[in-house]
Design a protein around this motif. Structure first.
Motif, PDB file in Angstrom:
ATOM      1  N   ALA A 114      54.617  36.131 -12.731  1.00 25.70           N
ATOM      2  CA  ALA A 114      55.992  35.558 -13.742  1.00 25.70           C
ATOM      3  C   ALA A 114      56.296  36.090 -14.955  1.00 25.70           C
ATOM      4  CB  ALA A 114      55.941  34.117 -13.596  1.00 25.70           C
ATOM      5  N   ARG A 115      54.711  35.983 -15.567  1.00 26.79           N
ATOM      6  CA  ARG A 115      54.933  36.630 -17.575  1.00 26.79           C
ATOM      7  C   ARG A 115      55.010  37.900 -17.254  1.00 26.79           C
ATOM      8  NH1 ARG A 115      49.190  35.638 -19.899  1.00 26.79           N
ATOM      9  NH2 ARG A 115      49.827  36.884 -20.882  1.00 26.79           N
ATOM     10  N   ARG A 117      57.347  39.098 -15.803  1.00 26.16           N
ATOM     11  CA  ARG A 117      58.582  39.762 -14.697  1.00 26.16           C
ATOM     12  C   ARG A 117      59.650  39.367 -15.881  1.00 26.16           C
ATOM     13  NH1 ARG A 117      57.342  37.558  -9.813  1.00 26.16           N
ATOM     14  NH2 ARG A 117      58.120  35.188 -10.760  1.00 26.16           N
ATOM     15  N   ALA A 118      59.155  38.319 -17.341  1.00 26.74           N
ATOM     16  CA  ALA A 118      59.935  37.917 -18.514  1.00 26.74           C
ATOM     17  C   ALA A 118      60.068  39.156 -19.488  1.00 26.74           C
ATOM     18  CB  ALA A 118      58.403  36.411 -18.879  1.00 26.74           C
ATOM     19  N   ALA A 277      57.534  30.765 -10.663  1.00 26.30           N
ATOM     20  CA  ALA A 277      58.604  31.287 -11.133  1.00 26.30           C
ATOM     21  C   ALA A 277      59.564  30.020 -11.688  1.00 26.30           C
ATOM     22  CB  ALA A 277      59.886  31.321  -9.780  1.00 26.30           C
ATOM     23  N   THR A 280      59.254  30.443 -15.068  1.00 29.28           N
ATOM     24  CA  THR A 280      59.511  31.138 -16.255  1.00 29.28           C
ATOM     25  C   THR A 280      60.040  31.586 -17.957  1.00 29.28           C
ATOM     26  OG1 THR A 280      59.744  32.222 -14.770  1.00 29.28           O
ATOM     27  CG2 THR A 280      60.568  33.948 -15.416  1.00 29.28           C
ATOM     28  N   ASP A 281      61.577  30.405 -17.767  1.00 29.94           N
ATOM     29  CA  ASP A 281      62.245  30.289 -19.147  1.00 29.94           C
ATOM     30  C   ASP A 281      62.871  29.255 -18.623  1.00 29.94           C
ATOM     31  OD1 ASP A 281      63.878  31.470 -17.829  1.00 29.94           O
ATOM     32  OD2 ASP A 281      63.244  33.510 -18.435  1.00 29.94           O
ATOM     33  N   ALA A 284      65.119  29.100 -15.979  1.00 33.97           N
ATOM     34  CA  ALA A 284      64.559  29.406 -14.302  1.00 33.97           C
ATOM     35  C   ALA A 284      65.012  28.209 -13.775  1.00 33.97           C
ATOM     36  CB  ALA A 284      63.461  29.937 -14.820  1.00 33.97           C
ATOM     37  N   GLY A 320      67.838  30.856 -11.597  1.00 37.01           N
ATOM     38  CA  GLY A 320      67.998  31.580 -12.847  1.00 37.01           C
ATOM     39  C   GLY A 320      68.647  32.629 -13.014  1.00 37.01           C
ATOM     40  N   SER A 332      67.999  34.448 -17.519  1.00 39.88           N
ATOM     41  CA  SER A 332      66.321  34.015 -17.192  1.00 39.88           C
ATOM     42  C   SER A 332      66.379  35.829 -16.974  1.00 39.88           C
ATOM     43  CB  SER A 332      66.897  32.879 -16.299  1.00 39.88           C
ATOM     44  OG  SER A 332      65.532  32.863 -16.245  1.00 39.88           O
ATOM     45  N   LEU A 334      64.221  35.294 -14.303  1.00 36.30           N
ATOM     46  CA  LEU A 334      64.244  35.127 -13.068  1.00 36.30           C
ATOM     47  C   LEU A 334      65.542  35.590 -12.614  1.00 36.30           C
ATOM     48  CD1 LEU A 334      62.329  34.347 -10.297  1.00 36.30           C
ATOM     49  CD2 LEU A 334      63.476  31.630 -11.305  1.00 36.30           C
TER      50      LEU A 334
END
Length: 362
Positions: A114-115, A117-118, A277, A280-281, A284, A320, A332, A334
């Motif tokens: 997840a990190r 992907r961000a 997930a 994520t931010d 998300a 997301g 996002s 995500l």
């Protein structure tokens, strides 16, 4: 194969991607991203792009490359944007990503995936500003996940994309026309209510735009989608179609929403991946998409989102990032489509009126 049942053919797939999905023009640069498992399609796509006067930019990975990165990369690389890939995406007019399903790796840490992907969000934003397509090459694991033999799975993939017909482009035109009729009613609606096992969820869509997804961005496609109002989701929903996301097998997801935000989340399988997930931010935990599947050529789940979200008689909600063309303002790194099957006892209501019952449009 007969002329009326042509089966899966990488050459036909490549022509459909080049001429219909991306509408490639002479002089354009086109980025192709996938793994070596899709080499027959990559070779066909490379030839076809050159024949159209375009410049193919091919980025190949070995099948387990992403999983090994998530497992072994030092901390600073997990948060790196990959400037070379960003530069490639910014230099092209169009891109295609080819999925090659492989077995999930139970050793992966979902939080690390997840990190990263961000960190790749700038690349996703740059890709979205150009013509793009997401498609799939049939692999042995894809067949296993779908509980099919590889020849049967190849035939299934061909059928979902209409590659087994003499004129796939004409068939996608039929899909577009069918979905246009659905949109005539959906565009007048304000409230959507989804009912089913473990599910009673309301959303508002008034003032939002719907998209008729006819294979230009996803191949296969067969859905209509919009972005629900960001604070409108209230209630609970059980997603009963199992899938593989971010290298993890996930099933039995149950979400509770309050004023648009996921406030409770659980999963029978892959709960760690789900919770990672959601962290994520900031975007998300909000919904970026409501989609309704309409592809009659896809009837059975295959544990692959690209296909399963298009099953006629299902709905999906994406956690997301939303699509700006729908009016969604959620941002996002995500974008995870979770799928609800309505074909056995489910209902989809628009402003209190039944729009779909047991997977059939009324």
């Amino acid at each position: 194969m007969t002329a009326d049942h042509l089966g899966y053919d990488p050459e036909r797939h490549a022509r459909l991607l080049t001429d219909y999905c991306l509408a490639v023009q002479p002089g354009e640069r086109v980025l192709v991203q996938t793994t070596t498992l899709a080499l027959p399609l990559v070779e066909a796509l490379h030839r076809t792009l050159l024949q159209r006067g375009a410049t193919p930019i091919v980025r190949l990975e070995f099948p387990s490359q992403a999983d090994e990165f998530y497992r072994y990369a030092p901390e600073h690389l997990l948060d790196a944007t990959e400037p070379l890939l960003l530069s490639e995406v910014e230099s092209v007019q169009a891109s295609v990503r080819i999925l090659t399903p492989t077995a999930p790796d139970s050793r992966l840490d979902p939080a690390r995936a997840a990190r990263h992907r961000a960190a790749l969000a700038p690349i996703a934003r740059a890709r979205a500003q150009r013509r793009w397509n997401l498609t799939l090459y049939p692999t042995a694991f894809g067949a296993e996940a779908a509980q099919m033999t590889l020849p049967d799975y190849e035939a299934f993939v061909a059928g979902a994309m209409f590659l087994d017909t003499p004129d796939p482009v004409a068939r996608w035109g039929d899909v577009r026309a069918l979905q246009a009729r659905l949109l005539e009613r959906l565009e007048r609606a304000d409230e959507v209510r989804i009912l089913g096992e473990g599910t009673d969820l309301t959303l508002r869509i008034g003032g939002r735009s719907w998209v008729n997804s006819d294979g230009k961005r996803n191949m296969p496609s067969g859905e209509v989608f919009t972005g629900p109002l960001e604070t409108s989701a209230n209630g609970q929903i059980r997603f009963d179609v199992p899938t593989i996301y971010g290298g993890a097998a996930v099933s039995g997801v149950q979400l509770t929403f309050r004023d648009g935000v996921v406030v409770q989340a659980s999963a029978e399988e892959g709960e760690a991946a789900l919770l990672a997930a959601l962290e994520t931010d900031a975007g998300a935990r909000l919904l970026g998409e409501l989609g309704i599947g309409s592809n009659a050529g896809i009837q059975v789940p295959t544990r692959n989102i690209l296909f399963d979200e298009k099953i006629g008689g299902t709905v999906h909600l994406a956690l997301g990032n939303g699509y700006p063309e729908t009016g969604s303002s959620n941002v996002s790194a995500l974008h995870w489509d979770l799928i609800k099957d309505l074909r056995q006892g489910g209902q989809l209501l628009l402003d209190g009126e039944v729009f779909q019952q047991d997977g059939q449009f009324t």
